[in-house]
Design an enzyme around this catalytic site. Structure first.
Site, PDB file in Angstrom:
ATOM      1  N   SER A 106       0.823  -1.205   0.000  1.00  0.00           N
ATOM      2  CA  SER A 106       0.000   0.000   0.000  1.00  0.00           C
ATOM      3  C   SER A 106       0.858   1.257   0.000  1.00  0.00           C
ATOM      4  CB  SER A 106      -0.928   0.013   1.220  1.00  0.00           C
ATOM      5  OG  SER A 106      -1.922  -0.985   1.110  1.00  0.00           O
ATOM      6  N   PHE A 144      -2.929  10.617  -1.083  1.00  0.00           N
ATOM      7  CA  PHE A 144      -3.987  10.839  -2.080  1.00  0.00           C
ATOM      8  C   PHE A 144      -5.304  10.989  -1.343  1.00  0.00           C
ATOM      9  CE2 PHE A 144      -7.089   9.303  -5.228  1.00  0.00           C
ATOM     10  CZ  PHE A 144      -6.656   9.912  -6.405  1.00  0.00           C
ATOM     11  N   PRO A 149     -15.346  11.141   5.098  1.00  0.00           N
ATOM     12  CA  PRO A 149     -16.073  10.399   6.129  1.00  0.00           C
ATOM     13  C   PRO A 149     -17.451   9.918   5.677  1.00  0.00           C
ATOM     14  CG  PRO A 149     -14.999  12.309   7.106  1.00  0.00           C
ATOM     15  CD  PRO A 149     -14.807  12.419   5.625  1.00  0.00           C
ATOM     16  N   LEU A 254      -7.221   5.799  -9.540  1.00  0.00           N
ATOM     17  CA  LEU A 254      -7.650   4.588  -8.847  1.00  0.00           C
ATOM     18  C   LEU A 254      -7.537   3.362  -9.740  1.00  0.00           C
ATOM     19  CD1 LEU A 254     -10.790   5.851  -6.894  1.00  0.00           C
ATOM     20  CD2 LEU A 254      -8.589   5.174  -5.930  1.00  0.00           C
ATOM     21  N   GLU A 378     -10.411   1.139  -2.607  1.00  0.00           N
ATOM     22  CA  GLU A 378     -10.301   1.304  -4.064  1.00  0.00           C
ATOM     23  C   GLU A 378     -11.370   0.493  -4.806  1.00  0.00           C
ATOM     24  OE1 GLU A 378      -6.300   1.324  -5.571  1.00  0.00           O
ATOM     25  OE2 GLU A 378      -5.537   2.051  -3.657  1.00  0.00           O
TER      26      GLU A 378
END
Length: 399
Positions: A106, A144, A149, A254, A378
């Site tokens: 990641s 990024f 939320p 993405l 993602e």
């Protein structure tokens, strides 16, 4: 009458490469893979269980610089100190990194496929020269900011807003679940403007910017995850990414990152499968190794099937990316299948290890819990199902 020549003798069956997938790889591919594998074995595997248990990655900047020195940051990008590697080579690197831990992969994905890719693809020449060489070297860390939320799967509903104030921009809002956020030097932040959604390059020492770290996680524990808080952060006019407006920008980033996940998930699966295979050969019950029992062999066979089918799928998508023919729907195909199957492999491997499967002395439970996050970020399972459903039927079921 001619006598047919004898067929060439087959090579020995390799339990770790039962389909001979290595034969599809070039010498350069293998060199990249082996370099990353050796680095992970030396720098990550001896420490990862402790980092995971403590919920921290204390040497993040040191590891990032080492990854930069190997050319692992922004691998497929060209120029500005980037390696210009093939998509297949980048995928193999992701597989090896996630075989160590999803948090390490990641770190590389966010740096290269999200932050660096956004600047490389949508930035100005001045922005590229300012940021990319340092990011490729691992001296500058990026993050990024897209998810909020209250807006994850529906980024079009984002509330973060940028408004003009003379020639400057004022950026206000919150982003959530941001990898590298509290250690980043620059944040790529997507916000609403009167012109549409735009991307902004935000130096993290800007007044009004803060990135409190998110703690109490049970997944991706050896990874820095943060909230981004933007309280009227003032940015100059040239902070905006000039080459894109709208969701096409962040979704394109993405898609690039999801491709790495297609490979990476198979790394976590491979580590778990190999742990179960080794355990089954040595663990004895009822007077012999458990690998000699039919039910255990059935589990190992099923895990091997899904693991190597997934690697073949990843390799196929990599070839398509290198050829410039890879479609977003095909990336969704790979992400949906490979992460889902990887979790299944981890869960089955845990049953082979029995009670030992929950111990950090083995990697299986760590990979399983990490993949629960990878399954969601993602693009959730449901979102990728709908992407494929729309592609198959021509009907949009998102709303």
């Amino acid at each position: 009458m001619s006598v047919p020549s004898s067929p060439r003798s087959a090579t020995a069956f390799d339990p770790h490469d039962p389909l001979g997938i290595d034969d599809l790889l070039t010498p350069e591919d293998l060199a990249v893979r082996d370099t990353i594998r050796r680095w992970a074995a030396d720098r990550v595997l001896p420490h990862i269980a402790d980092w995971y248990e403590r919920g921290e990655l204390p040497v993040l900047r040191e590891l990032t610089r080492e990854l930069g020195a190997m050319g692992a940051l922004g691998m497929p990008l060209t120029g500005y100190g980037c390696a210009g590697a093939s998509a297949v080579q980048y995928g193999l690197a992701c597989l090896e990194l996630e075989a160590a831990d999803s948090g390490i992969r990641s770190l590389v994905s966010v740096q290269g496929s999200l932050a660096m890719y956004a600047i490389h693809r949508f930035g100005s020449e001045e922005q590229r020269r300012r940021w990319l060489p340092g990011m490729a070297a691992g001296e500058i860390i990026g993050c990024f900011g897209l998810t909020e939320p209250d807006h994850g799967s529906d980024p079009a509903g984002m509330r973060t807003r940028a408004k003009r104030d003379g020639s400057d921009w004022l950026l206000t809002g919150r982003k959530m679940w941001i990898t590298n956020g509290s250690v980043a030097d620059v944040a790529v932040v997507w916000a609403r403007t009167d012109e549409g959604i735009r991307g902004f390059l935000v130096p993290t020492d800007s007044p009004g910017f803060s990135a409190p770290e998110i703690t109490h996680k049970w997944s991706l524990r050896a990874s820095v995850t943060s909230e981004l808080v933007l309280d009227e952060v003032r940015l100059p006019a040239d902070a905006v990414l000039p080459e894109v407006t709208g969701l096409r920008g962040p979704l394109g980033c993405l898609n690039h990152a999801r491709y790495g996940i297609v490979w990476g998930a198979m790394g976590a699966a491979r580590s778990s499968f190999e742990s179960a295979l080794d355990y089954a050969r040595s663990r004895e019950q009822f007077g012999r190794p458990i690998g000699g029992f039919q039910l255990t062999q059935a589990k190992l066979a099923d895990m091997a099937l899904e693991l190597h089918k997934g690697i073949l799928l990843a390799h196929h998508l990599g070839l398509r990316m290198d050829a410039g023919t890879l479609r977003p729907e095909q990336v969704s195909f790979g992400k949906l299948n490979n992460v889902r199957e990887a979790i299944g492999i981890c869960r089955t491997a845990r049953t082979v290890l029995g009670a030992n499967g929950i111990s950090l002395e083995y990697p299986v439970m760590r990979h399983a819990t990490n993949l629960e996050s990878v399954l969601t970020y993602e693009g959730t399972v449901e979102m990728h199902q709908l992407v494929l459903g729309k592609a198959l039927t021509g009907l949009d079921a998102f709303r």
